[in-house]
Write a protein that holds these residues in place. Sequence first.
Motif: not given
Length: 784
Positions: A599-608, A652-656
């Motif tokens: 879940t995010v606090d507002r719209p996002v365009a991508k994740a990686e 392990w990865y960093m999720l942005f």
Amino acid sequence: MGLLLTSPQPASAANLVKNPGFETAGTDGMPYCWEKSGWGDNDFTFTTAADAHTGGQAMKVELTRRVDGDRKALITESASCAPVVTPGKQYDLSLWYKSTTPDTSVTLFRHDTTAGWQYWTDLKTLDMSPDWAQAGVRTPEVPAGTDMITWGVSVYGTGSVTTDDYTMEQVADPLPPPQCTGTADQCANGAWQVLPTQNPVRSMHSVVLDNGKVLLIAGSGNSEENFNAGTFTSAIYDPANGSYKVIPTPKDMFCAGHVQLQDGRVLVLSGNKAYPVVGGHGYEGFKDSYVFDPATETYTKTNDLNDGHWYPSATELGNGDVISFGGLREDSTGSVTTEYWSDKDQQWLPLWKVNQTWSYWGLYPSMILMQDGRLFYSGSHVFGNNIPGTGSAIYDYGANTITQIPGLQDKDERDQSASVLLPPAQDQKVLTIGGGNIDSNPDANRLTDIIDLKRASPQYVAGPPIPQGTVDLGNGPVAETGNQGKMYVSAVLLPDGKVLETGGALHNRANPVQESSLFDPDTSAFDPVAGDPEARGYHSSAFLLPDGRVMATGDNPGNGTWNHNVSIYSPPYLFKGTRPTITSVIDNEWTYGTTQRITVDRPVAKAELIRPAAVTHSSDPNQRFVDLPLSVDGNNVDLNVTSNPDLAPPGWYMLFAVDANGVPSVARWVHLQGPAALSADTPSAHVHSFAAAPAGRTTGAGPKRTSQKVSTTISGCDRHYGSANVCVPTVFPPGVKRTTAARCAWLARNDYGRLEVNGKDDPLGLDPNGDGVACGKDEVRNGR
């Protein structure tokens, strides 16, 4: 069953897909605007089925036998049928399906206005479903130069997939343009800060741990005095509070190899057994190997390597194993032994279990894992000339073959260049940046090269030159001229999909260059930004922190000193307004081919996913940015994880999460599980026939041999002068006359101080009066 993220939408006039329900007949037994597609050795059928979701037609694709390849019903690649798209925009795709196989994927192709139709990416693995289920997914931003796309469902395992009622709609622009929250310069160029607390150790290895802290490995820190005293150090840096903790280090890990294992521990292999002796041996690599545990902050010894490897590579494979090449042996010769760490056995395999080509790959050869499990040697390496041939190659471990890859510019002047797998990893493009040659010591270059490994016969093409900055030639910074560039380059993948290149120097351990820029893979262009105020040459590192900033450490000029100052770079995206927040991650243990909700606090365009750094000497071949296509339902975002562990090796990865203005969240840590994620019920990887027909020469294993002869001056330093950690160059930079006075003046400008002559030889003519001290006052005054 797949998650239903949007309400079902009937095919309509607003839908960008023509004939979305297959109701209109076409030619070749296919509905209008749909075509048969696929490749490989398999038996298949395409059937217009009456068992439809709506209407009277659906499309069934079935594989009854498969060796390789796939089959798919694809929107016809034509101007009359393919949906027209706008670069920079995103599109929501959905379809209804039934599936008897887990080996399926929503696959996109794009039409490049210059290069024509080409594979773009896989977006989503479809769950098996005996009943009609809906699947939805959002495309990445359409790349520049793209005017149309087509898509469909790839079937790459035995079984069938029946599909119906396709939809495609453009995503509305979710955000207004960003509002600058800093100065105009900060918003355009970012900003550097030199931290008040210095790094307590002479670290040349930087590894970001799965708890967000940074392991800084020094060993002896290129200090012969520390080596003789047995003073070997590491430190843990905590970005959360800026603190350092010095860690007992069991061996001289100066110039070792390192890589994160799938469980988050760090494998450290080889290091320095001995410093050079004038008239005797050069550097020596030992066989010892250790694992560092972030939880206990301790090193534990593993079994030994089969050979010594000072300056080895270390690349994690898709199964969690690690492969290593190159470096110097215990006798200072070059190692031709390939080493293989078994994740299952938690040890280095004995020599007889490891495929060997008996090839010498040099020092820190950049070996990048490709999407099909092969390794791409990019040509970036450390010290002097490149390997023979074209200077770049594909190594197939299973076949044990090496295929030369053409196109790398000035392959013998790519010493301590940087190479990165460009974002996203699914695109399989590699960028090399800069470099030099410490043996011949020319001005470092501005060269960049880009290769698309998705091509059937890939080859490098010239990229844009590195922007020029200022160089300190000994009398303060001046503008670079001509073709002056830099070696000792650091390249860092950023969460907005750009690459920061920073640091460097013009010559062997001398003449630092202040210049940083952002490379945009979409436009293949560099944008100059603020430069690190600290010198960052030999033994420097730069790497991404989980909060989206970049940390830079180290610098070890030829006079043997060390820069303990640490710099932090805040990219422009940190001055573009409020950052999105990942408010929850439902599960941080991920498996391949699954859908993971955040879940995010507002719209996002991508994740990686961005693999955390394990960098030294401009080299981090494991660095990668893996796109996670989205399925969006308000603030709930489902992330579609690749089914291919060769694209995202376990660990392990960093999720942005990143908004439409390129502003990233702070990272959350997620774990792509190792063996558990590769269990029997995991979908197989959808691997395309990339680099299937390289044109270069292919060779197999050569005759068995012990080693490769290597010069004792491989590090570009003449050890006849000063201590072992001082580097008087064997070849002085261009423009320095071959006289005692000119050479001594250069050494004085670079703060070498008193230099004793070791032994009776004076090959550089720095001690004409033979008093045992180089560059004495009388010699400089009377030198020629």
